[in-house]
Design an enzyme around this catalytic site. Structure first.
Site, short mmCIF file in Angstrom:
data_model
loop_
_atom_site.label_atom_id
_atom_site.label_comp_id
_atom_site.label_asym_id
_atom_site.label_seq_id
_atom_site.Cartn_x
_atom_site.Cartn_y
_atom_site.Cartn_z
N ASP A 1 42.55 76.84 73.57
CA ASP A 1 41.44 75.99 74.02
C ASP A 1 40.37 75.78 72.97
O ASP A 1 39.49 74.95 73.13
CB ASP A 1 40.80 76.59 75.27
CG ASP A 1 41.75 76.51 76.44
OD1 ASP A 1 42.48 75.52 76.52
OD2 ASP A 1 41.75 77.44 77.25
N HIS B 1 42.14 86.53 74.56
CA HIS B 1 43.22 86.19 75.48
C HIS B 1 43.76 87.48 76.09
O HIS B 1 43.83 88.49 75.39
CB HIS B 1 44.35 85.45 74.74
CG HIS B 1 45.28 84.73 75.65
ND1 HIS B 1 46.34 85.34 76.26
CD2 HIS B 1 45.28 83.45 76.09
CE1 HIS B 1 46.97 84.47 77.02
NE2 HIS B 1 46.33 83.31 76.94
N1 ACO Z 1 33.62 86.71 73.26
C1 ACO Z 1 33.06 87.94 73.13
N2 ACO Z 1 33.61 89.08 73.59
C2 ACO Z 1 34.78 88.98 74.23
C3 ACO Z 1 35.43 87.75 74.41
C4 ACO Z 1 34.82 86.60 73.90
N3 ACO Z 1 35.39 85.40 74.04
N4 ACO Z 1 36.59 87.94 75.09
C5 ACO Z 1 36.66 89.26 75.33
N5 ACO Z 1 35.57 89.89 74.80
C6 ACO Z 1 35.32 91.34 74.83
C7 ACO Z 1 34.87 91.79 76.20
O1 ACO Z 1 33.46 91.79 76.30
C8 ACO Z 1 35.44 93.17 76.29
O2 ACO Z 1 34.60 94.04 75.58
P1 ACO Z 1 34.44 95.59 76.06
O3 ACO Z 1 35.81 96.19 75.94
O4 ACO Z 1 33.45 96.14 75.09
O5 ACO Z 1 33.96 95.54 77.47
C9 ACO Z 1 36.76 93.09 75.52
O6 ACO Z 1 36.57 92.00 74.60
C10 ACO Z 1 37.97 92.80 76.40
O7 ACO Z 1 37.67 91.68 77.23
P2 ACO Z 1 38.22 91.51 78.71
O8 ACO Z 1 37.40 90.50 79.42
O9 ACO Z 1 38.35 92.88 79.35
O10 ACO Z 1 39.68 90.97 78.41
P3 ACO Z 1 40.57 90.15 79.41
O11 ACO Z 1 41.95 90.27 78.91
O12 ACO Z 1 40.31 90.54 80.82
O13 ACO Z 1 40.01 88.65 79.24
C11 ACO Z 1 39.71 86.40 78.60
C12 ACO Z 1 40.64 87.64 78.55
C13 ACO Z 1 39.30 86.09 80.05
C14 ACO Z 1 40.49 85.19 78.07
C15 ACO Z 1 38.47 86.67 77.72
O14 ACO Z 1 38.86 86.93 76.39
C16 ACO Z 1 37.45 85.52 77.78
O15 ACO Z 1 36.63 85.49 78.71
N6 ACO Z 1 37.50 84.57 76.79
C17 ACO Z 1 36.67 83.40 76.82
C18 ACO Z 1 37.23 82.38 77.80
C19 ACO Z 1 38.49 81.70 77.28
O16 ACO Z 1 38.56 81.26 76.14
N7 ACO Z 1 39.49 81.58 78.16
C20 ACO Z 1 40.75 80.89 77.83
C21 ACO Z 1 41.92 81.77 77.99
S1 ACO Z 1 43.35 80.92 77.45
C22 ACO Z 1 43.81 79.98 78.74
O17 ACO Z 1 43.49 80.21 79.89
C23 ACO Z 1 44.64 78.85 78.43
#
Ligand code: ACO
Length: 428
Positions: free
Chosen positions: A363, A306
Protein backbone atom coordinates in the site's frame (compact mmCIF):
# COMPACT_ATOMS: atom_id res chain seq x y z
CA UNK A 1 1.18 -35.77 7.83
CA UNK A 2 4.67 -36.40 9.32
CA UNK A 3 5.59 -39.21 11.70
CA UNK A 4 6.30 -36.52 14.28
CA UNK A 5 3.93 -35.71 17.12
CA UNK A 6 3.85 -32.71 19.41
CA UNK A 7 3.26 -33.63 23.03
CA UNK A 8 1.54 -31.15 25.29
CA UNK A 9 1.25 -31.97 28.97
CA UNK A 10 -1.51 -30.39 30.98
CA UNK A 11 -1.61 -31.49 34.63
CA UNK A 12 -1.68 -35.31 34.52
CA UNK A 13 -2.76 -35.52 30.90
CA UNK A 14 -0.31 -35.74 28.02
CA UNK A 15 -1.69 -35.31 24.53
CA UNK A 16 0.14 -36.35 21.38
CA UNK A 17 -0.92 -34.16 18.49
CA UNK A 18 -0.03 -35.13 14.92
CA UNK A 19 2.24 -32.76 13.05
CA UNK A 20 1.08 -31.99 9.51
CA UNK A 21 3.45 -31.06 6.73
CA UNK A 22 2.59 -28.69 3.91
CA UNK A 23 4.36 -28.75 0.55
CA UNK A 24 6.45 -25.82 1.85
CA UNK A 25 6.31 -23.64 4.95
CA UNK A 26 6.10 -24.30 8.68
CA UNK A 27 4.78 -27.62 10.04
CA UNK A 28 1.34 -27.45 11.60
CA UNK A 29 0.32 -29.09 14.88
CA UNK A 30 -3.14 -30.60 14.49
CA UNK A 31 -4.98 -29.69 17.69
CA UNK A 32 -8.47 -30.65 16.53
CA UNK A 33 -8.80 -33.28 19.26
CA UNK A 34 -7.05 -31.20 21.93
CA UNK A 35 -10.19 -29.92 23.66
CA UNK A 36 -11.84 -33.36 23.65
CA UNK A 37 -8.76 -34.91 25.23
CA UNK A 38 -7.87 -32.20 27.75
CA UNK A 39 -10.98 -30.05 28.28
CA UNK A 40 -8.75 -27.00 27.58
CA UNK A 41 -8.83 -24.55 24.70
CA UNK A 42 -5.83 -23.01 22.99
CA UNK A 43 -5.59 -19.20 23.05
CA UNK A 44 -4.47 -17.22 20.00
CA UNK A 45 -6.10 -13.80 19.53
CA UNK A 46 -5.45 -12.52 16.01
CA UNK A 47 -4.58 -16.09 14.88
CA UNK A 48 -0.86 -15.31 14.97
CA UNK A 49 0.04 -19.01 15.42
CA UNK A 50 -3.05 -20.70 14.04
CA UNK A 51 -3.64 -22.22 10.59
CA UNK A 52 -7.39 -21.94 10.11
CA UNK A 53 -7.59 -24.14 7.01
CA UNK A 54 -5.70 -26.15 4.43
CA UNK A 55 -5.17 -24.27 1.16
CA UNK A 56 -3.47 -24.82 -2.21
CA UNK A 57 -3.84 -21.26 -3.49
CA UNK A 58 -1.24 -18.90 -2.15
CA UNK A 59 2.00 -19.28 -0.25
CA UNK A 60 3.80 -16.50 1.61
CA UNK A 61 7.21 -16.66 3.24
CA UNK A 62 7.18 -13.43 5.20
CA UNK A 63 10.81 -13.69 6.33
CA UNK A 64 12.11 -14.11 2.81
CA UNK A 65 9.58 -11.78 1.15
CA UNK A 66 8.14 -14.52 -1.09
CA UNK A 67 4.58 -14.61 -2.47
CA UNK A 68 3.49 -17.45 -4.76
CA UNK A 69 0.11 -18.02 -6.42
CA UNK A 70 -0.34 -21.72 -7.18
CA UNK A 71 3.47 -21.86 -7.09
CA UNK A 72 4.17 -18.92 -9.42
CA UNK A 73 6.14 -15.95 -7.96
CA UNK A 74 4.17 -12.71 -7.84
CA UNK A 75 6.98 -10.79 -9.56
CA UNK A 76 6.82 -13.12 -12.61
CA UNK A 77 3.03 -12.93 -12.75
CA UNK A 78 3.12 -9.12 -12.50
CA UNK A 79 5.72 -8.95 -15.25
CA UNK A 80 4.36 -11.48 -17.75
CA UNK A 81 0.75 -12.29 -16.93
CA UNK A 82 -2.59 -10.46 -16.96
CA UNK A 83 -5.21 -10.08 -14.27
CA UNK A 84 -7.60 -12.35 -16.19
CA UNK A 85 -4.95 -15.05 -16.42
CA UNK A 86 -4.16 -14.77 -12.69
CA UNK A 87 -7.89 -14.96 -11.93
CA UNK A 88 -8.12 -18.17 -13.98
CA UNK A 89 -5.02 -19.54 -12.27
CA UNK A 90 -6.35 -18.88 -8.77
CA UNK A 91 -9.78 -20.29 -9.54
CA UNK A 92 -8.67 -23.36 -11.51
CA UNK A 93 -5.22 -24.21 -10.20
CA UNK A 94 -3.28 -24.07 -13.50
CA UNK A 95 -2.33 -21.40 -16.03
CA UNK A 96 -4.82 -21.52 -18.92
CA UNK A 97 -4.07 -22.49 -22.53
CA UNK A 98 -4.62 -19.64 -25.02
CA UNK A 99 -8.08 -21.05 -25.86
CA UNK A 100 -9.06 -21.52 -22.23
CA UNK A 101 -7.96 -17.95 -21.45
CA UNK A 102 -9.93 -16.52 -24.38
CA UNK A 103 -13.00 -18.49 -23.25
CA UNK A 104 -12.64 -17.35 -19.63
CA UNK A 105 -12.11 -13.74 -20.71
CA UNK A 106 -15.24 -13.92 -22.86
CA UNK A 107 -17.28 -15.43 -20.01
CA UNK A 108 -16.21 -12.68 -17.61
CA UNK A 109 -16.83 -9.98 -20.23
CA UNK A 110 -20.37 -11.25 -20.79
CA UNK A 111 -21.23 -11.02 -17.11
CA UNK A 112 -20.15 -7.39 -16.59
CA UNK A 113 -23.61 -5.81 -16.83
CA UNK A 114 -25.65 -5.30 -13.69
CA UNK A 115 -29.36 -5.94 -13.39
CA UNK A 116 -30.88 -2.56 -14.31
CA UNK A 117 -32.85 -2.53 -11.06
CA UNK A 118 -29.57 -2.16 -9.18
CA UNK A 119 -29.09 1.32 -10.64
CA UNK A 120 -32.03 2.50 -8.52
CA UNK A 121 -30.44 0.89 -5.49
CA UNK A 122 -27.54 3.37 -5.73
CA UNK A 123 -29.92 6.28 -5.41
CA UNK A 124 -30.69 5.25 -1.85
CA UNK A 125 -27.20 6.33 -0.82
CA UNK A 126 -26.12 9.85 0.02
CA UNK A 127 -23.88 11.34 -2.67
CA UNK A 128 -21.04 11.69 -0.16
CA UNK A 129 -21.18 8.03 0.87
CA UNK A 130 -17.80 6.28 0.86
CA UNK A 131 -17.55 3.96 -2.20
CA UNK A 132 -16.81 1.05 0.15
CA UNK A 133 -20.10 1.69 1.98
CA UNK A 134 -21.88 1.59 -1.38
CA UNK A 135 -20.02 -1.53 -2.50
CA UNK A 136 -20.83 -3.34 0.73
CA UNK A 137 -24.50 -2.57 0.20
CA UNK A 138 -24.68 -3.24 -3.54
CA UNK A 139 -22.69 -6.48 -3.46
CA UNK A 140 -24.81 -7.69 -0.54
CA UNK A 141 -27.89 -6.77 -2.58
CA UNK A 142 -26.72 -9.02 -5.46
CA UNK A 143 -27.79 -11.93 -3.25
CA UNK A 144 -31.37 -10.83 -3.92
CA UNK A 145 -30.87 -10.95 -7.71
CA UNK A 146 -29.15 -14.22 -8.62
CA UNK A 147 -31.21 -17.04 -7.17
CA UNK A 148 -30.05 -19.42 -9.90
CA UNK A 149 -26.48 -19.60 -8.62
CA UNK A 150 -26.91 -20.09 -4.91
CA UNK A 151 -26.88 -23.85 -4.48
CA UNK A 152 -23.39 -23.70 -3.09
CA UNK A 153 -22.97 -27.49 -3.05
CA UNK A 154 -23.13 -27.49 -6.87
CA UNK A 155 -19.64 -26.68 -8.25
CA UNK A 156 -21.16 -25.35 -11.49
CA UNK A 157 -23.39 -22.88 -9.66
CA UNK A 158 -20.48 -21.86 -7.45
CA UNK A 159 -18.43 -21.10 -10.56
CA UNK A 160 -21.25 -19.02 -12.09
CA UNK A 161 -21.52 -16.99 -8.88
CA UNK A 162 -17.72 -16.56 -8.88
CA UNK A 163 -17.69 -15.38 -12.51
CA UNK A 164 -20.53 -12.96 -11.82
CA UNK A 165 -18.71 -11.48 -8.85
CA UNK A 166 -15.40 -11.04 -10.70
CA UNK A 167 -17.20 -9.58 -13.73
CA UNK A 168 -19.57 -7.21 -11.94
CA UNK A 169 -17.17 -5.79 -9.39
CA UNK A 170 -15.61 -3.24 -11.82
CA UNK A 171 -19.10 -2.11 -12.87
CA UNK A 172 -20.17 -1.77 -9.23
CA UNK A 173 -17.01 0.12 -8.24
CA UNK A 174 -17.19 2.45 -11.26
CA UNK A 175 -20.87 3.17 -10.57
CA UNK A 176 -20.05 3.96 -6.93
CA UNK A 177 -17.56 6.53 -8.22
CA UNK A 178 -19.94 7.98 -10.80
CA UNK A 179 -22.65 8.30 -8.19
CA UNK A 180 -20.34 10.16 -5.82
CA UNK A 181 -19.40 12.76 -8.47
CA UNK A 182 -22.94 13.09 -9.82
CA UNK A 183 -22.16 11.79 -13.30
CA UNK A 184 -24.33 9.32 -15.25
CA UNK A 185 -23.41 5.67 -15.04
CA UNK A 186 -21.40 4.35 -18.00
CA UNK A 187 -22.32 0.86 -19.19
CA UNK A 188 -19.67 -1.81 -19.73
CA UNK A 189 -18.27 -2.31 -23.22
CA UNK A 190 -17.43 -5.79 -24.48
CA UNK A 191 -14.75 -4.60 -26.89
CA UNK A 192 -12.53 -3.48 -24.02
CA UNK A 193 -10.28 -5.50 -21.72
CA UNK A 194 -11.32 -6.14 -18.12
CA UNK A 195 -9.13 -3.31 -16.88
CA UNK A 196 -9.72 -1.02 -19.88
CA UNK A 197 -13.44 -1.42 -19.35
CA UNK A 198 -13.12 -0.42 -15.71
CA UNK A 199 -11.11 2.68 -16.65
CA UNK A 200 -13.71 3.59 -19.25
CA UNK A 201 -16.68 3.09 -16.91
CA UNK A 202 -14.90 5.26 -14.33
CA UNK A 203 -13.60 8.11 -16.46
CA UNK A 204 -15.69 8.30 -19.65
CA UNK A 205 -18.74 10.57 -19.79
CA UNK A 206 -21.58 10.35 -22.33
CA UNK A 207 -20.39 13.63 -23.84
CA UNK A 208 -16.82 12.53 -24.36
CA UNK A 209 -14.87 9.31 -24.82
CA UNK A 210 -12.06 8.44 -22.47
CA UNK A 211 -8.80 7.61 -24.14
CA UNK A 212 -7.33 4.54 -22.46
CA UNK A 213 -3.58 5.01 -22.18
CA UNK A 214 -1.94 1.58 -22.70
CA UNK A 215 0.64 2.25 -19.94
CA UNK A 216 -2.14 3.15 -17.51
CA UNK A 217 -4.19 0.09 -18.48
CA UNK A 218 -1.14 -2.12 -17.99
CA UNK A 219 -0.22 -0.48 -14.65
CA UNK A 220 -3.74 -0.86 -13.28
CA UNK A 221 -3.93 -4.47 -14.47
CA UNK A 222 -0.66 -5.09 -12.62
CA UNK A 223 -2.06 -3.45 -9.47
CA UNK A 224 -5.02 -5.83 -9.74
CA UNK A 225 -2.62 -8.80 -10.07
CA UNK A 226 -0.72 -7.65 -6.97
CA UNK A 227 -3.93 -7.52 -4.94
CA UNK A 228 -5.62 -10.65 -6.27
CA UNK A 229 -5.02 -12.91 -3.29
CA UNK A 230 -2.99 -12.97 -0.14
CA UNK A 231 -3.55 -16.20 1.73
CA UNK A 232 -5.65 -16.11 4.93
CA UNK A 233 -5.68 -12.33 5.50
CA UNK A 234 -8.44 -10.68 7.56
CA UNK A 235 -10.95 -10.13 4.75
CA UNK A 236 -10.38 -13.57 3.20
CA UNK A 237 -10.81 -15.18 6.60
CA UNK A 238 -14.00 -13.14 6.97
CA UNK A 239 -15.31 -14.48 3.65
CA UNK A 240 -14.41 -18.03 4.70
CA UNK A 241 -16.04 -17.61 8.12
CA UNK A 242 -19.20 -16.10 6.65
CA UNK A 243 -19.27 -18.82 3.98
CA UNK A 244 -18.69 -21.60 6.50
CA UNK A 245 -22.33 -21.37 7.58
CA UNK A 246 -23.46 -22.00 3.99
CA UNK A 247 -24.35 -18.32 3.50
CA UNK A 248 -25.12 -16.80 0.10
CA UNK A 249 -21.87 -16.11 -1.83
CA UNK A 250 -22.73 -12.48 -2.63
CA UNK A 251 -23.44 -11.83 1.06
CA UNK A 252 -20.10 -13.47 1.99
CA UNK A 253 -18.19 -11.17 -0.38
CA UNK A 254 -20.04 -8.17 1.09
CA UNK A 255 -18.68 -9.30 4.49
CA UNK A 256 -15.18 -9.42 3.00
CA UNK A 257 -15.59 -5.89 1.64
CA UNK A 258 -16.64 -4.68 5.11
CA UNK A 259 -13.51 -6.16 6.66
CA UNK A 260 -11.21 -4.87 3.92
CA UNK A 261 -12.40 -1.32 4.49
CA UNK A 262 -10.55 -0.98 7.83
CA UNK A 263 -7.41 1.22 7.91
CA UNK A 264 -5.25 -1.66 9.23
CA UNK A 265 -6.11 -3.67 6.09
CA UNK A 266 -7.32 -2.37 2.72
CA UNK A 267 -7.83 1.19 3.94
CA UNK A 268 -4.08 1.57 4.36
CA UNK A 269 -3.40 2.72 0.78
CA UNK A 270 -5.78 5.65 1.26
CA UNK A 271 -4.21 6.39 4.64
CA UNK A 272 -0.69 6.10 3.20
CA UNK A 273 -1.28 8.65 0.45
CA UNK A 274 -3.03 11.01 2.89
CA UNK A 275 0.00 10.72 5.16
CA UNK A 276 2.46 11.38 2.29
CA UNK A 277 0.47 14.45 1.25
CA UNK A 278 0.35 15.68 4.85
CA UNK A 279 4.14 15.31 5.11
CA UNK A 280 4.30 17.27 1.85
CA UNK A 281 8.04 17.91 1.63
CA UNK A 282 11.14 15.83 2.45
CA UNK A 283 12.27 18.23 5.23
CA UNK A 284 9.29 17.17 7.34
CA UNK A 285 10.01 13.42 7.17
CA UNK A 286 12.14 13.23 10.36
CA UNK A 287 9.25 14.73 12.35
CA UNK A 288 6.92 11.92 11.17
CA UNK A 289 9.51 9.22 11.74
CA UNK A 290 9.93 10.50 15.29
CA UNK A 291 6.17 10.41 15.81
CA UNK A 292 5.95 6.83 14.49
CA UNK A 293 8.60 5.79 17.02
CA UNK A 294 7.02 7.63 19.95
CA UNK A 295 5.18 5.13 22.17
CA UNK A 296 2.89 7.90 23.47
CA UNK A 297 1.80 8.89 19.97
CA UNK A 298 -0.70 6.54 18.25
CA UNK A 299 0.63 7.61 14.84
CA UNK A 300 2.06 4.83 12.64
CA UNK A 301 3.77 5.10 9.28
CA UNK A 302 0.95 3.99 7.00
CA UNK A 303 1.98 1.53 4.31
CA UNK A 304 4.71 0.25 6.60
CA UNK A 305 4.77 -3.04 8.48
CA UNK A 306 2.90 -6.24 7.88
CA UNK A 307 1.65 -9.11 9.98
CA UNK A 308 3.36 -11.66 7.76
CA UNK A 309 6.17 -9.89 5.86
CA UNK A 310 9.19 -9.28 8.03
CA UNK A 311 11.12 -8.36 4.90
CA UNK A 312 10.43 -6.17 1.86
CA UNK A 313 6.90 -6.93 0.61
CA UNK A 314 7.58 -8.30 -2.92
CA UNK A 315 4.51 -6.43 -4.14
CA UNK A 316 6.01 -3.12 -2.98
CA UNK A 317 9.02 -3.72 -5.26
CA UNK A 318 6.76 -4.05 -8.31
CA UNK A 319 4.72 -1.05 -7.19
CA UNK A 320 7.75 1.20 -6.92
CA UNK A 321 8.74 0.31 -10.50
CA UNK A 322 5.17 0.87 -11.70
CA UNK A 323 5.10 4.40 -10.22
CA UNK A 324 8.03 5.33 -12.44
CA UNK A 325 6.33 3.86 -15.53
CA UNK A 326 3.02 5.65 -14.93
CA UNK A 327 4.68 8.95 -14.09
CA UNK A 328 6.74 8.74 -17.30
CA UNK A 329 3.71 7.77 -19.44
CA UNK A 330 1.46 10.50 -18.03
CA UNK A 331 4.28 13.04 -17.63
CA UNK A 332 3.32 13.47 -13.99
CA UNK A 333 5.71 15.06 -11.55
CA UNK A 334 4.01 14.70 -8.18
CA UNK A 335 6.37 15.59 -5.27
CA UNK A 336 4.60 12.98 -3.19
CA UNK A 337 6.67 10.24 -4.90
CA UNK A 338 9.90 11.91 -3.84
CA UNK A 339 8.56 12.15 -0.27
CA UNK A 340 7.68 8.42 -0.43
CA UNK A 341 11.14 7.43 -1.71
CA UNK A 342 12.95 9.49 0.91
CA UNK A 343 10.64 8.34 3.70
CA UNK A 344 11.33 4.73 2.76
CA UNK A 345 15.07 5.33 2.69
CA UNK A 346 15.13 7.09 6.06
CA UNK A 347 12.89 4.54 7.74
CA UNK A 348 14.88 1.59 6.42
CA UNK A 349 18.09 3.03 7.81
CA UNK A 350 16.53 3.68 11.22
CA UNK A 351 17.14 1.15 14.04
CA UNK A 352 13.51 1.22 15.22
CA UNK A 353 12.17 -0.02 11.88
CA UNK A 354 15.08 -2.44 11.38
CA UNK A 355 14.62 -4.06 14.81
CA UNK A 356 10.87 -4.44 14.35
CA UNK A 357 11.36 -5.59 10.76
CA UNK A 358 9.05 -2.94 9.38
CA UNK A 359 9.27 -2.56 5.59
CA UNK A 360 7.06 -0.85 3.00
CA UNK A 361 4.03 -2.97 2.14
CA UNK A 362 1.99 -3.05 -1.08
CA UNK A 363 0.00 0.00 0.00
CA UNK A 364 2.94 2.35 0.39
CA UNK A 365 3.20 3.09 -3.35
CA UNK A 366 -0.15 2.01 -4.76
CA UNK A 367 -1.90 5.23 -3.71
CA UNK A 368 0.73 7.32 -5.50
CA UNK A 369 -0.01 5.46 -8.77
CA UNK A 370 -3.79 5.47 -8.40
CA UNK A 371 -3.78 9.17 -7.68
CA UNK A 372 -1.66 9.86 -10.81
CA UNK A 373 -4.20 7.88 -12.87
CA UNK A 374 -6.95 10.13 -11.53
CA UNK A 375 -8.66 8.08 -8.84
CA UNK A 376 -9.71 9.97 -5.70
CA UNK A 377 -8.34 8.47 -2.47
CA UNK A 378 -11.77 7.20 -1.44
CA UNK A 379 -11.72 4.85 -4.45
CA UNK A 380 -8.43 3.18 -3.53
CA UNK A 381 -9.90 0.55 -1.24
CA UNK A 382 -12.72 -0.05 -3.72
CA UNK A 383 -10.10 -0.99 -6.31
CA UNK A 384 -8.47 -3.30 -3.82
CA UNK A 385 -11.87 -4.96 -3.20
CA UNK A 386 -12.38 -5.34 -6.94
CA UNK A 387 -9.08 -7.20 -7.32
CA UNK A 388 -9.31 -9.21 -4.10
CA UNK A 389 -12.71 -10.55 -5.16
CA UNK A 390 -10.76 -13.08 -7.24
CA UNK A 391 -8.98 -14.38 -4.14
CA UNK A 392 -12.17 -14.30 -2.08
CA UNK A 393 -14.16 -16.41 -4.53
CA UNK A 394 -11.25 -18.82 -5.13
CA UNK A 395 -10.80 -19.31 -1.38
CA UNK A 396 -14.54 -19.62 -0.84
CA UNK A 397 -14.75 -22.31 -3.55
CA UNK A 398 -11.83 -24.15 -2.03
CA UNK A 399 -13.44 -24.06 1.38
CA UNK A 400 -16.84 -25.35 0.27
CA UNK A 401 -15.23 -28.25 -1.61
CA UNK A 402 -12.97 -29.18 1.33
CA UNK A 403 -14.29 -32.34 3.05
CA UNK A 404 -12.77 -31.13 6.37
CA UNK A 405 -14.82 -27.93 6.20
CA UNK A 406 -16.93 -27.12 9.25
CA UNK A 407 -18.80 -24.03 10.37
CA UNK A 408 -16.17 -21.65 11.81
CA UNK A 409 -16.79 -21.34 15.52
CA UNK A 410 -13.87 -20.12 17.66
CA UNK A 411 -13.95 -20.53 21.43
CA UNK A 412 -12.92 -17.99 24.07
CA UNK A 413 -11.17 -17.34 27.34
CA UNK A 414 -14.08 -16.10 29.45
CA UNK A 415 -13.14 -13.51 32.09
CA UNK A 416 -16.57 -11.99 32.79
CA UNK A 417 -18.68 -12.42 35.94
CA UNK A 418 -19.55 -15.93 37.05
CA UNK A 419 -23.22 -16.87 37.54
CA UNK A 420 -25.14 -14.49 39.82
CA UNK A 421 -28.85 -13.97 40.58
CA UNK A 422 -30.82 -11.26 38.79
CA UNK A 423 -31.45 -8.19 40.94
CA UNK A 424 -34.79 -6.38 40.38
CA UNK A 425 -34.40 -2.73 39.38
CA UNK A 426 -35.78 -1.33 42.69
CA UNK A 427 -33.12 -3.27 44.61
CA UNK A 428 -30.07 -2.02 42.66
N1 ACO B 1 4.75 2.45 12.17
C1 ACO B 1 5.34 2.45 13.39
N2 ACO B 1 5.41 1.37 14.21
C2 ACO B 1 4.83 0.24 13.78
C3 ACO B 1 4.20 0.16 12.53
C4 ACO B 1 4.17 1.30 11.72
N3 ACO B 1 3.57 1.28 10.53
N4 ACO B 1 3.70 -1.09 12.36
C5 ACO B 1 4.03 -1.78 13.47
N5 ACO B 1 4.72 -0.97 14.32
C6 ACO B 1 5.28 -1.37 15.63
C7 ACO B 1 4.19 -1.48 16.67
O1 ACO B 1 4.03 -0.27 17.38
C8 ACO B 1 4.69 -2.59 17.54
O2 ACO B 1 5.66 -2.06 18.41
P1 ACO B 1 5.85 -2.69 19.90
O3 ACO B 1 6.27 -4.12 19.68
O4 ACO B 1 6.91 -1.84 20.49
O5 ACO B 1 4.52 -2.58 20.57
C9 ACO B 1 5.42 -3.53 16.58
O6 ACO B 1 5.81 -2.69 15.47
C10 ACO B 1 4.55 -4.67 16.06
O7 ACO B 1 3.32 -4.13 15.58
P2 ACO B 1 1.92 -4.87 15.68
O8 ACO B 1 0.83 -3.89 15.51
O9 ACO B 1 1.90 -5.72 16.94
O10 ACO B 1 2.04 -5.85 14.44
P3 ACO B 1 0.83 -6.52 13.69
O11 ACO B 1 1.39 -7.66 12.95
O12 ACO B 1 -0.31 -6.77 14.60
O13 ACO B 1 0.35 -5.35 12.69
C11 ACO B 1 0.00 -3.97 10.80
C12 ACO B 1 0.59 -5.31 11.33
C13 ACO B 1 -1.46 -3.82 11.24
C14 ACO B 1 0.02 -4.01 9.26
C15 ACO B 1 0.86 -2.80 11.32
O14 ACO B 1 2.19 -2.95 10.89
C16 ACO B 1 0.30 -1.44 10.90
O15 ACO B 1 -0.59 -0.91 11.59
N6 ACO B 1 0.81 -0.85 9.77
C17 ACO B 1 0.28 0.37 9.24
C18 ACO B 1 -1.02 0.09 8.48
C19 ACO B 1 -0.76 -0.60 7.15
O16 ACO B 1 0.10 -0.22 6.37
N7 ACO B 1 -1.57 -1.63 6.86
C20 ACO B 1 -1.51 -2.36 5.59
C21 ACO B 1 -1.24 -3.79 5.78
S1 ACO B 1 -1.04 -4.56 4.23
C22 ACO B 1 -2.58 -4.85 3.68
O17 ACO B 1 -3.54 -4.94 4.41
C23 ACO B 1 -2.73 -5.03 2.26
Amino acid sequence: MTDQTATITLGDTSVDSPVLKGSVGPDVVDIRKFYGQTGAFTYDPGFTSTASCESKLTYIDGDEGVLLHRGYPIGELAEHSSFMEVAYLLLNGELPSADALAHFDNTITRHTMLHEQLATFYRGFRRDAHPMAIMCGVVGALSAFYHDSTDIQDPHQRMIASHRLIAKMPTIAAMAYKYSVGQPFIYPRNDLSYTGNFLNMTFAVPAEDYEIHPAVERALDRIFILHADHEQNASTSTVRLAGSSGANPFACIAAGIACLWGPAHGGANEAALNMLREIGRPERIPEYIARAKDKDDPFRLMGFGHRVYKNYDPRATVMQKTVREVFAALKVNDPVFEVALQLEEMALSDDYFAEKKLFPNVDFYSGVILSAIGFPTTMFTALFALARTVGWVAQWNEMISDPAQKIGRPRQLYTGPTQRPYVPVDKR
